[in-house]
Scaffold this motif. Structure first.
Motif, PDB file in Angstrom:
ATOM      1  N   VAL A 140       0.849  -1.203   0.000  1.00 26.85           N
ATOM      2  CA  VAL A 140       0.000   0.000   0.000  1.00 26.85           C
ATOM      3  C   VAL A 140       0.880   1.247   0.000  1.00 26.85           C
ATOM      4  N   PRO A 141       0.400   2.342  -0.595  1.00 22.91           N
ATOM      5  CA  PRO A 141       1.147   3.599  -0.547  1.00 22.91           C
ATOM      6  C   PRO A 141       1.341   4.066   0.895  1.00 22.91           C
ATOM      7  N   ILE A 142       2.522   4.606   1.169  1.00 20.76           N
ATOM      8  CA  ILE A 142       2.875   5.105   2.493  1.00 20.76           C
ATOM      9  C   ILE A 142       3.083   6.613   2.384  1.00 20.76           C
ATOM     10  N   TYR A 143       2.305   7.377   3.150  1.00 20.93           N
ATOM     11  CA  TYR A 143       2.352   8.837   3.084  1.00 20.93           C
ATOM     12  C   TYR A 143       3.001   9.388   4.355  1.00 20.93           C
ATOM     13  N   GLY A 144       3.931  10.304   4.173  1.00 19.49           N
ATOM     14  CA  GLY A 144       4.566  10.969   5.300  1.00 19.49           C
ATOM     15  C   GLY A 144       5.370  12.154   4.804  1.00 19.49           C
ATOM     16  N   THR A 145       5.798  13.009   5.710  1.00 19.75           N
ATOM     17  CA  THR A 145       6.655  14.119   5.305  1.00 19.75           C
ATOM     18  C   THR A 145       8.001  13.574   4.833  1.00 19.75           C
ATOM     19  N   ARG A 146       8.735  14.400   4.111  1.00 23.98           N
ATOM     20  CA  ARG A 146      10.033  13.954   3.605  1.00 23.98           C
ATOM     21  C   ARG A 146      10.943  13.517   4.750  1.00 23.98           C
TER      22      ARG A 146
END
Length: 264
Positions: free
Chosen positions: A74-80
């Motif tokens: 699954v796509p993983i979203y977070g700040t850089r």
């Protein structure tokens, strides 16, 4: 929209939010097996998850990411900053960098038909955020792992139907407890966590006509009790905001098991 906690506490955190078409997790700080069991308890499979949102890189929020992502992709979203720290965390094993999606605090994005709004929080991590999640007819605000709150955080969480708010520690338990002085100072500092009374004050600032339910989360196992957190928050709300437990339901998220799902 639906919301539940699969785990909530200083030893592991995982939240779930969904509507008819979209299912997301916020953090994966427990094992893949425990996440799967939590999802099954409210009729969802791991393969149903559309995205994993990460708040920050501390292990109680990411330790299940490696195994989870290798199975479900699954796509993983977070700040850089968060994603860079996850990439450097060797204990997670091999990660597929193509799953990483960089987000920026203050810039909303969509997961199918859910609007996700990340916002910065003061915590001793690289670039931490919390999330507000909105569908066509409801809004959920989540905020944990912050040492204090200010007007900017209050503004990010306005007009929510449900709030999930940190009540990490009781100040007297922390002061009298066995933690080393430096750790006590970190927890109670501006980049640590919210105590019970501060949690109550933040909730009071977020009262609105839409608000149906408040859930207290991320309680410390060593420095808090569910009953203590609940009473302290209710006392703050009643004393300073004239809100009683009869007029606003407040509960505490279970530490090690999934909470009964809430439908808004």
């Amino acid at each position: 929209m639906q919301f539940s906690t699969i785990a909530s506490g200083s030893s592991g955190n995982c939240l779930y939010a969904a509507n008819d078409d979209t299912h997301i997790l916020i953090d994966a700080g427990i094992s893949k097996k425990r996440i799967e069991l939590g999802l099954k308890s409210f009729g969802t499979e791991g393969s149903d998850i559309d995205a994993l949102l990460v708040t920050h890189e501390h292990l109680d929020h990411i330790q299940g990411i490696g195994v989870w992502s290798r199975k479900y992709h699954v796509p993983i979203y977070g700040t850089r900053g968060t994603l860079e720290e996850i990439w450097r965390t060797k204990s997670l094993g091999k990660l597929d960098e193509s799953l990483f999606h960089v987000i920026r605090p203050g810039e909303s994005f969509k997961i199918n038909n859910l609007d996700i709004h990340p916002f910065s929080i003061p915590h001793d991590a690289r670039d931490p955020v919390s999330y507000q999640i909105e569908s066509a007819d409801s809004r959920i605000g989540t905020v944990t792992d912050l040492g204090y709150f200010d007007d900017s955080i209050v503004n990010e969480l306005q007009d929510c139907d449900l709030l999930y708010v940190e009540a990490n520690y009781d100040l007297h338990m922390l002061q009298a407890g066995p933690y080393p002085y430096q750790l006590k100072r970190r927890i109670a500092g501006n980049y640590g966590h919210l105590c019970n009374e501060m949690s109550g004050q933040l909730i009071g600032r977020l009262l609105n006509e839409r608000l149906q339910k408040v859930i207290l989360g991320h309680l410390s196992k060593e420095n808090n009790f569910p009953e203590l957190a609940l009473k302290a928050v209710q006392n703050e709300l009643e004393r300073d905001f004239s809100v009683t437990k009869e007029t606003l339901p407040v509960s505490v998220a279970p530490r090690d098991e999934a909470m009964a799902i809430i439908t808004l």
